[in-house]
Motif scaffolding. Structure first.
Motif, PDB file in Angstrom:
ATOM      1  N   ASP A 171      -2.124  13.004  17.307  1.00 53.65           N
ATOM      2  CA  ASP A 171      -3.148  13.919  16.830  1.00 53.65           C
ATOM      3  C   ASP A 171      -4.294  13.130  16.203  1.00 53.65           C
ATOM      4  OD1 ASP A 171      -4.409  15.744  14.645  1.00 53.65           O
ATOM      5  OD2 ASP A 171      -3.189  17.125  15.833  1.00 53.65           O
ATOM      6  N   PRO A 172      -5.530  13.500  16.461  1.00 56.38           N
ATOM      7  CA  PRO A 172      -6.658  12.754  15.888  1.00 56.38           C
ATOM      8  C   PRO A 172      -6.677  12.774  14.362  1.00 56.38           C
ATOM      9  CG  PRO A 172      -7.410  14.769  16.994  1.00 56.38           C
ATOM     10  CD  PRO A 172      -5.992  14.563  17.382  1.00 56.38           C
ATOM     11  N   ILE A 173      -6.149  13.828  13.748  1.00 53.92           N
ATOM     12  CA  ILE A 173      -6.108  13.868  12.285  1.00 53.92           C
ATOM     13  C   ILE A 173      -5.159  12.793  11.764  1.00 53.92           C
ATOM     14  CG2 ILE A 173      -5.483  15.262  10.284  1.00 53.92           C
ATOM     15  CD1 ILE A 173      -6.348  17.725  11.835  1.00 53.92           C
ATOM     16  N   THR A 174      -4.009  12.643  12.410  1.00 54.29           N
ATOM     17  CA  THR A 174      -3.054  11.607  12.019  1.00 54.29           C
ATOM     18  C   THR A 174      -3.668  10.223  12.203  1.00 54.29           C
ATOM     19  OG1 THR A 174      -1.266  13.066  12.733  1.00 54.29           O
ATOM     20  CG2 THR A 174      -0.701  10.765  12.335  1.00 54.29           C
ATOM     21  N   ASP A 175      -4.379  10.048  13.323  1.00 60.64           N
ATOM     22  CA  ASP A 175      -5.065   8.775  13.542  1.00 60.64           C
ATOM     23  C   ASP A 175      -6.044   8.482  12.401  1.00 60.64           C
ATOM     24  OD1 ASP A 175      -3.700   8.725  15.917  1.00 60.64           O
ATOM     25  OD2 ASP A 175      -5.467   8.561  17.201  1.00 60.64           O
ATOM     26  N   ALA A 176      -6.780   9.495  11.981  1.00 60.38           N
ATOM     27  CA  ALA A 176      -7.784   9.304  10.933  1.00 60.38           C
ATOM     28  C   ALA A 176      -7.132   8.926   9.604  1.00 60.38           C
ATOM     29  CB  ALA A 176      -8.617  10.574  10.771  1.00 60.38           C
ATOM     30  N   ILE A 177      -6.020   9.580   9.274  1.00 58.29           N
ATOM     31  CA  ILE A 177      -5.334   9.264   8.019  1.00 58.29           C
ATOM     32  C   ILE A 177      -4.731   7.865   8.076  1.00 58.29           C
ATOM     33  CG2 ILE A 177      -3.412   9.901   6.512  1.00 58.29           C
ATOM     34  CD1 ILE A 177      -5.825  11.752   6.316  1.00 58.29           C
ATOM     35  N   CYS A 178      -4.108   7.517   9.191  1.00 50.20           N
ATOM     36  CA  CYS A 178      -3.548   6.167   9.341  1.00 50.20           C
ATOM     37  C   CYS A 178      -4.656   5.117   9.216  1.00 50.20           C
ATOM     38  CB  CYS A 178      -2.838   6.032  10.685  1.00 50.20           C
ATOM     39  SG  CYS A 178      -1.258   6.913  10.787  1.00 50.20           S
ATOM     40  N   ARG A 179      -5.802   5.398   9.843  1.00 52.69           N
ATOM     41  CA  ARG A 179      -6.919   4.449   9.771  1.00 52.69           C
ATOM     42  C   ARG A 179      -7.413   4.316   8.327  1.00 52.69           C
ATOM     43  NH1 ARG A 179      -9.678   6.750  13.211  1.00 52.69           N
ATOM     44  NH2 ARG A 179      -8.917   5.561  15.000  1.00 52.69           N
TER      45      ARG A 179
ATOM     46  N   LEU B 102       0.837  -1.194   0.000  1.00 46.27           N
ATOM     47  CA  LEU B 102       0.000   0.000   0.000  1.00 46.27           C
ATOM     48  C   LEU B 102       0.876   1.249   0.000  1.00 46.27           C
ATOM     49  CD1 LEU B 102      -2.889   1.195   0.294  1.00 46.27           C
ATOM     50  CD2 LEU B 102      -2.484   1.193   2.771  1.00 46.27           C
ATOM     51  N   ALA B 103       0.661   2.113  -0.989  1.00 47.05           N
ATOM     52  CA  ALA B 103       1.334   3.414  -1.011  1.00 47.05           C
ATOM     53  C   ALA B 103       0.620   4.373  -0.064  1.00 47.05           C
ATOM     54  CB  ALA B 103       1.343   3.981  -2.424  1.00 47.05           C
ATOM     55  N   CYS B 104       1.399   5.054   0.777  1.00 48.41           N
ATOM     56  CA  CYS B 104       0.835   5.959   1.799  1.00 48.41           C
ATOM     57  C   CYS B 104       1.531   7.321   1.713  1.00 48.41           C
ATOM     58  CB  CYS B 104       1.028   5.360   3.190  1.00 48.41           C
ATOM     59  SG  CYS B 104       0.393   3.685   3.392  1.00 48.41           S
ATOM     60  N   PRO B 105       1.346   8.048   0.618  1.00 48.01           N
ATOM     61  CA  PRO B 105       2.136   9.264   0.387  1.00 48.01           C
ATOM     62  C   PRO B 105       1.933  10.377   1.399  1.00 48.01           C
ATOM     63  CG  PRO B 105       0.362   9.057  -1.233  1.00 48.01           C
ATOM     64  CD  PRO B 105       0.423   7.761  -0.500  1.00 48.01           C
ATOM     65  N   LEU B 106       0.797  10.454   2.059  1.00 50.31           N
ATOM     66  CA  LEU B 106       0.557  11.557   2.986  1.00 50.31           C
ATOM     67  C   LEU B 106       1.329  11.425   4.300  1.00 50.31           C
ATOM     68  CD1 LEU B 106      -3.306  12.105   2.651  1.00 50.31           C
ATOM     69  CD2 LEU B 106      -1.468  13.467   1.641  1.00 50.31           C
ATOM     70  N   LEU B 107       1.741  10.223   4.638  1.00 48.74           N
ATOM     71  CA  LEU B 107       2.320  10.010   5.966  1.00 48.74           C
ATOM     72  C   LEU B 107       3.640  10.732   6.165  1.00 48.74           C
ATOM     73  CD1 LEU B 107       1.479   6.281   6.781  1.00 48.74           C
ATOM     74  CD2 LEU B 107       0.180   8.373   7.271  1.00 48.74           C
ATOM     75  N   VAL B 108       4.416  10.910   5.104  1.00 48.91           N
ATOM     76  CA  VAL B 108       5.687  11.625   5.236  1.00 48.91           C
ATOM     77  C   VAL B 108       5.452  13.045   5.735  1.00 48.91           C
ATOM     78  CG1 VAL B 108       7.631  12.598   3.960  1.00 48.91           C
ATOM     79  CG2 VAL B 108       6.957  10.238   3.560  1.00 48.91           C
ATOM     80  N   SER B 109       4.456  13.716   5.173  1.00 44.20           N
ATOM     81  CA  SER B 109       4.167  15.093   5.584  1.00 44.20           C
ATOM     82  C   SER B 109       3.730  15.170   7.043  1.00 44.20           C
ATOM     83  CB  SER B 109       3.079  15.682   4.687  1.00 44.20           C
ATOM     84  OG  SER B 109       3.515  15.754   3.341  1.00 44.20           O
ATOM     85  N   PHE B 110       2.917  14.211   7.481  1.00 44.46           N
ATOM     86  CA  PHE B 110       2.477  14.216   8.877  1.00 44.46           C
ATOM     87  C   PHE B 110       3.657  14.000   9.824  1.00 44.46           C
ATOM     88  CE2 PHE B 110      -1.640  13.682   6.919  1.00 44.46           C
ATOM     89  CZ  PHE B 110      -2.488  14.375   7.772  1.00 44.46           C
ATOM     90  N   ALA B 111       4.576  13.120   9.429  1.00 49.22           N
ATOM     91  CA  ALA B 111       5.756  12.886  10.258  1.00 49.22           C
ATOM     92  C   ALA B 111       6.602  14.148  10.362  1.00 49.22           C
ATOM     93  CB  ALA B 111       6.580  11.734   9.680  1.00 49.22           C
ATOM     94  N   GLU B 112       6.805  14.836   9.251  1.00 48.91           N
ATOM     95  CA  GLU B 112       7.647  16.024   9.270  1.00 48.91           C
ATOM     96  C   GLU B 112       6.973  17.193   9.994  1.00 48.91           C
ATOM     97  OE1 GLU B 112       9.910  17.172   6.018  1.00 48.91           O
ATOM     98  OE2 GLU B 112      10.783  15.189   5.748  1.00 48.91           O
ATOM     99  N   GLU B 113       5.648  17.220   9.984  1.00 47.66           N
ATOM    100  CA  GLU B 113       4.944  18.252  10.737  1.00 47.66           C
ATOM    101  C   GLU B 113       4.968  17.979  12.234  1.00 47.66           C
ATOM    102  OE1 GLU B 113       3.445  21.211  10.136  1.00 47.66           O
ATOM    103  OE2 GLU B 113       4.373  21.086   8.159  1.00 47.66           O
ATOM    104  N   GLY B 114       5.321  16.759  12.605  1.00 48.22           N
ATOM    105  CA  GLY B 114       5.349  16.427  14.022  1.00 48.22           C
ATOM    106  C   GLY B 114       3.994  16.131  14.618  1.00 48.22           C
ATOM    107  N   TRP B 115       3.028  15.792  13.766  1.00 47.19           N
ATOM    108  CA  TRP B 115       1.685  15.455  14.245  1.00 47.19           C
ATOM    109  C   TRP B 115       1.679  13.986  14.672  1.00 47.19           C
ATOM    110  CZ3 TRP B 115      -2.359  18.136  10.550  1.00 47.19           C
ATOM    111  CH2 TRP B 115      -2.144  19.513  10.573  1.00 47.19           C
ATOM    112  N   LEU B 116       2.302  13.740  15.810  1.00 48.94           N
ATOM    113  CA  LEU B 116       2.551  12.366  16.246  1.00 48.94           C
ATOM    114  C   LEU B 116       1.471  11.838  17.178  1.00 48.94           C
ATOM    115  CD1 LEU B 116       6.366  12.759  17.021  1.00 48.94           C
ATOM    116  CD2 LEU B 116       5.220  12.486  14.813  1.00 48.94           C
TER     117      LEU B 116
END
Length: 267
Positions: free
Chosen positions: A162-170, A146-160
């Protein structure tokens, strides 16, 4: 290539498309604290994950040339995308052994029971490098990539945390069948997001390609190249191709220790 007594004292060269590979350096510093490390982050041209094979291969060769100036005893491509597209070319050109992060992760995945998942950048997933490496070891493996292109940006933003990060991971993880209980983190940014990943997929075994690559480095040093002598902690040099305004803050997050100084280099 010389492998005399002094060779063991030479640094380990590590490079990545940006600063995500500092998670590999963090693993190396924990596992092999006495080793000297030179890290190159190609921050001027990150990300590699949306570029072509030829471009990524060229970037990997250029990074290898810069690290070669430091006479490393070993090079580590701390980037899954560059490992997928540039490892063979750099191994042919470099004056020292070169390893990537895909083979160690694939070896662990091939030994897992049941189907396995691969999360990575678009370029890593499209390369099929993980599938090929796993099936060389386990021809009958069931693999869900599975390609997950958005996760790199969340990692660099430091949203470790955060409910938004949880939603994208889910959202991403829901695309991997629930019976998959072993997932390879096929991007060195992704371990930073482990709090969200673990919350959204409890009971999963996560294979960190950076941690596994560090173990592979230890095996190589023990087998042929040798460990650096002395009890002092090895020095760490950080070379970057561009310095952004939040670089030290973000880099420290990936490295797990203060990022005090960096050096700018031109490719």
């Amino acid at each position: 290539m010389s492998r005399g007594p002094g060779r063991a004292e030479q640094p380990i060269g590590v490079f990545d498309s940006g600063i995500g590979g500092l998670t590999v350096v963090r693993a190396l510093r924990r596992l092999l604290p006495g080793e000297r490390i030179v890290y190159l982050g190609d921050t001027a041209r990150v990300p590699y994950g949306n570029k072509s094979h030829a471009t990524i291969e060229r970037y990997a060769l250029q990074a290898g040339q810069i690290l070669g100036r430091h006479d490393p005893k070993l090079m580590v491509i701390a980037c899954n995308t560059a490992s997928a597209h540039g490892l063979a070319a750099l191994q042919a050109a470099a004056p020292c052994p070169v390893i990537g992060v895909i083979e160690p992760g694939a070896e662990a995945a091939a030994a897992a029971k049941g189907p396995v998942g691969i999360m990575g950048t678009l370029a890593t997933v499209q390369s099929g490098a993980y599938e090929d490496a796993i099936r060389r070891r386990n021809p009958g493996a069931l693999i869900h990539s599975l390609a997950c292109p958005l996760l790199v940006s969340f990692a660099e933003e430091g949203w470790l945390d955060d409910p938004i990060t949880d939603a994208i991971c889910r959202r991403y993880l829901n695309q991997i069948p629930f019976e998959v209980r072993t997932i390879v983190l096929g991007c060195t940014h992704y371990p930073i997001l482990m709090p969200s990943l673990a919350r959204t997929r409890p009971g999963t075994t996560w294979l960190d390609s950076g941690e596994l690559a560090a173990q592979a480095v230890e095996d190589i040093l023990r087998g042929s190249l040798g460990f650096r002598t002395g009890s002092a902690r090895g020095d760490l040099r950080i070379l970057l191709t561009d310095a952004g305004t939040r670089l030290q803050e973000i880099g420290a997050r990936f490295l797990g220790e203060p990022l005090e100084t960096v050096e700018l280099v031109e490719l």
